[in-house]
Design an enzyme around this catalytic site. Structure first.
Site, mmCIF file in Angstrom:
data_model
loop_
_atom_site.group_PDB
_atom_site.id
_atom_site.type_symbol
_atom_site.label_atom_id
_atom_site.label_comp_id
_atom_site.label_asym_id
_atom_site.label_seq_id
_atom_site.Cartn_x
_atom_site.Cartn_y
_atom_site.Cartn_z
ATOM 1 N N ARG A 225 -6.631 -13.022 -10.256
ATOM 2 C CA ARG A 225 -7.216 -14.245 -9.710
ATOM 3 C C ARG A 225 -8.007 -14.952 -10.808
ATOM 4 O O ARG A 225 -8.657 -14.286 -11.635
ATOM 5 C CB ARG A 225 -8.152 -13.938 -8.534
ATOM 6 C CG ARG A 225 -7.428 -13.577 -7.249
ATOM 7 C CD ARG A 225 -6.665 -14.761 -6.646
ATOM 8 N NE ARG A 225 -5.974 -14.418 -5.416
ATOM 9 C CZ ARG A 225 -4.685 -14.070 -5.331
ATOM 10 N NH1 ARG A 225 -3.948 -14.001 -6.423
ATOM 11 N NH2 ARG A 225 -4.140 -13.813 -4.161
ATOM 12 N N HIS A 273 0.641 -19.603 -11.511
ATOM 13 C CA HIS A 273 0.510 -18.633 -10.416
ATOM 14 C C HIS A 273 1.904 -18.225 -9.927
ATOM 15 O O HIS A 273 2.231 -18.340 -8.750
ATOM 16 C CB HIS A 273 -0.324 -19.207 -9.250
ATOM 17 C CG HIS A 273 -0.841 -18.133 -8.339
ATOM 18 N ND1 HIS A 273 -2.072 -18.172 -7.754
ATOM 19 C CD2 HIS A 273 -0.279 -16.968 -7.911
ATOM 20 C CE1 HIS A 273 -2.253 -17.090 -7.002
ATOM 21 N NE2 HIS A 273 -1.175 -16.344 -7.089
HETATM 22 P P1 NDP Z 1 -4.416 -3.113 -4.117
HETATM 23 O O1 NDP Z 1 -5.446 -3.316 -3.080
HETATM 24 O O2 NDP Z 1 -3.231 -2.255 -3.808
HETATM 25 O O3 NDP Z 1 -5.085 -2.494 -5.413
HETATM 26 C C1 NDP Z 1 -6.314 -2.918 -5.875
HETATM 27 C C2 NDP Z 1 -6.756 -1.981 -7.002
HETATM 28 O O4 NDP Z 1 -7.965 -2.500 -7.568
HETATM 29 C C3 NDP Z 1 -7.065 -0.565 -6.504
HETATM 30 O O5 NDP Z 1 -6.632 0.373 -7.436
HETATM 31 C C4 NDP Z 1 -8.590 -0.562 -6.408
HETATM 32 O O6 NDP Z 1 -9.181 0.711 -6.585
HETATM 33 C C5 NDP Z 1 -8.938 -1.454 -7.580
HETATM 34 N N1 NDP Z 1 -10.280 -2.022 -7.420
HETATM 35 C C6 NDP Z 1 -10.738 -2.811 -6.420
HETATM 36 N N2 NDP Z 1 -12.035 -3.100 -6.606
HETATM 37 C C7 NDP Z 1 -12.401 -2.454 -7.741
HETATM 38 C C8 NDP Z 1 -13.622 -2.339 -8.447
HETATM 39 N N3 NDP Z 1 -14.745 -2.938 -8.043
HETATM 40 N N4 NDP Z 1 -13.636 -1.589 -9.571
HETATM 41 C C9 NDP Z 1 -12.516 -0.957 -9.995
HETATM 42 N N5 NDP Z 1 -11.318 -1.038 -9.369
HETATM 43 C C10 NDP Z 1 -11.277 -1.771 -8.251
HETATM 44 O O7 NDP Z 1 -3.954 -4.559 -4.580
HETATM 45 P P2 NDP Z 1 -2.534 -5.000 -5.197
HETATM 46 O O8 NDP Z 1 -2.229 -4.120 -6.336
HETATM 47 O O9 NDP Z 1 -1.528 -5.125 -4.117
HETATM 48 O O10 NDP Z 1 -2.877 -6.494 -5.683
HETATM 49 C C11 NDP Z 1 -3.866 -6.722 -6.659
HETATM 50 C C12 NDP Z 1 -4.139 -8.207 -6.803
HETATM 51 O O11 NDP Z 1 -3.097 -8.852 -7.526
HETATM 52 C C13 NDP Z 1 -4.196 -9.015 -5.500
HETATM 53 O O12 NDP Z 1 -5.441 -8.841 -4.844
HETATM 54 C C14 NDP Z 1 -4.003 -10.427 -5.994
HETATM 55 O O13 NDP Z 1 -5.254 -11.004 -6.315
HETATM 56 C C15 NDP Z 1 -3.182 -10.253 -7.272
HETATM 57 N N6 NDP Z 1 -1.821 -10.802 -7.125
HETATM 58 C C16 NDP Z 1 -1.446 -11.847 -7.929
HETATM 59 C C17 NDP Z 1 -0.174 -12.361 -7.842
HETATM 60 C C18 NDP Z 1 0.272 -13.444 -8.761
HETATM 61 O O14 NDP Z 1 1.375 -13.972 -8.591
HETATM 62 N N7 NDP Z 1 -0.497 -13.807 -9.748
HETATM 63 C C19 NDP Z 1 0.802 -11.831 -6.889
HETATM 64 C C20 NDP Z 1 0.312 -10.735 -6.109
HETATM 65 C C21 NDP Z 1 -0.962 -10.256 -6.231
HETATM 66 P P3 NDP Z 1 -8.929 1.897 -5.513
HETATM 67 O O15 NDP Z 1 -7.470 2.263 -5.679
HETATM 68 O O16 NDP Z 1 -9.822 2.971 -5.955
HETATM 69 O O17 NDP Z 1 -9.229 1.328 -4.174
HETATM 70 C C1 OXD Z 2 -0.605 -12.781 -3.910
HETATM 71 C C2 OXD Z 2 -0.393 -13.917 -4.757
HETATM 72 O O1 OXD Z 2 -1.745 -12.408 -3.686
HETATM 73 O O2 OXD Z 2 0.685 -14.507 -4.709
HETATM 74 O O3 OXD Z 2 0.401 -12.216 -3.446
HETATM 75 O O4 OXD Z 2 -1.268 -14.283 -5.547
#
Ligand code: NDP
Ligand code: OXD
Length: 310
Positions: A225, A273
């Site tokens: 993000r 994006h």
């Molecule tokens: P998940 O919820 O599966 O994974 C999030 C990860 O981040 C977990 O490993 C979590 O740790 C870790 N995390 C969260 N908060 C913290 C913190 N404070 N400190 C350290 N680690 C932290 O999310 P996804 O992998 O499915 O997606 C991740 C992000 O990717 C989405 O939220 C979105 O913003 C972005 N995205 C962007 C896209 C694009 O096209 N640019 C498309 C899709 C997604 P733990 O495992 O310990 O809970």
């Molecule tokens: C998502 C994205 O969160 O597209 O899937 O950014």
């Protein structure tokens, strides 16, 4: 049951076709034209819904996010608190993100930006590149997307580490956990990939202090993000050479305003994006599985924990 589809950026007809194929029994309606009686809506599949829309649907049993991130929902002060919110976990979305991350990391590793600059000057010059095993890549966030990307990078023999809230065990990936281990993770990372969710804990996490802990000349890939990054800090660190190059897919304001310095920066690659877009052909099946769970009286999954923020 009736499912309301709402998105300004996804083609509703393509989604309708895939949802109908996966859910032939359900009534699929597209917002706003087909909303009808709000009391008839049982489920909503949404991306950046207008504020208050979800609160205006009195019989909602589940809210499905069209994307993996749920910050577009968490920011709605009227988001119903008694309706489960389900984030998008979809194999197609994961594959797309892993492609983007692998491509971006390889582009930095193999110095393709510099080759493009040399080509523009018609210069035939070979640039030295270390073996992947000597290039330390660090993935912030080891969830659905980060873990898959980390595994793919490890399969290419990069020296991969990851950082998450809780400790992970991923073969071939050195795992760091929690705020206390962030520094150790950063100091060993030549190419940093951000795949964190946007929460109050992670907002602004890519800043002068954290990026300053990377070895000088590190590269950044932010596909999570825009609000994870402090833009001014990155611009300053690009100037000093602390950060050599950045690949940015997400921005504070999207579309990226035409006068933003990232557009013309010679060492920043901007993508709109587009790192990974939820593909209806796979995701409609994921939604359908959750609708079947609801029909059986079970809970859909995975449900967002708004206490953690993701
Ligand atoms: P998940 O919820 O599966 O994974 C999030 C990860 O981040 C977990 O490993 C979590 O740790 C870790 N995390 C969260 N908060 C913290 C913190 N404070 N400190 C350290 N680690 C932290 O999310 P996804 O992998 O499915 O997606 C991740 C992000 O990717 C989405 O939220 C979105 O913003 C972005 N995205 C962007 C896209 C694009 O096209 N640019 C498309 C899709 C997604 P733990 O495992 O310990 O809970
Ligand atoms: C998502 C994205 O969160 O597209 O899937 O950014």
């Amino acid at each position: 049951m009736t499912l309301l589809f709402q998105s300004k950026t996804d083609d509703p007809e393509i989604w309708r076709r895939h949802l109908r194929a996966a859910l032939p029994e359900e009534d699929i309606r597209v917002y706003p034209d087909e909303l009808g009686d709000p009391a008839e809506i049982d489920m909503a599949l949404v991306w950046h819904p207008p504020r208050g829309l979800l609160a205006s649907l009195p019989n909602l049993k589940a809210i499905f996010s069209l994307g993996a991130g749920v910050d577009h929902l968490a920011s709605d002060p009227e988001l119903p608190t008694d309706v489960p919110v389900v984030r998008m976990v979809d194999p197609g979305l994961t594959e797309g993100m892993t492609e983007y991350v692998v491509l971006s990391v390889l582009r930095h590793h193999r110095r393709f930006r510099e080759y493009a600059a040399l080509q523009a000057e018609h210069r035939w010059e070979e640039l030295p590149v270390p073996l992947a095993r000597s290039r330390r890549v660090g993935v912030m966030g080891l969830g659905e997307l980060g873990a898959d990307a980390a595994r793919a990078l490890a399969a290419l023999r990069f020296d991969v580490a990851g950082w998450a809230r809780s400790r992970k065990d991923i073969p071939g990936v050195t795992c760091f956990a929690g705020a206390k281990e962030l520094g150790k993770f950063l100091t060993r990372t030549d190419i940093l990939v951000c795949l964190l969710p946007l929460t109050e804990d992670t907002r602004g996490i890519l800043n002068r202090a954290t990026l300053g802990e990377l070895p000088k000349g590190a590269c950044l890939v932010n596909a999570a993000r825009g609000a994870h990054l402090v833009d001014e800090d990155l611009l300053e660190l690009l100037e000093t050479g602390q950060i050599a190059e950045a690949t940015l897919d997400v921005f504070h304001s999207e579309p990226l305003p035409p006068d933003h310095p990232f557009w013309d920066h010679p060492r920043v690659l901007v993508t709109p994006h587009a790192a990974s877009v939820t593909p209806p052909e796979t995701a409609a099946k994921v939604i359908a599985e959750n609708v079947r769970r609801l029909n059986r009286g079970e809970m859909p999954e995975p449900i967002v924990d708004f206490g953690k923020g993701y």
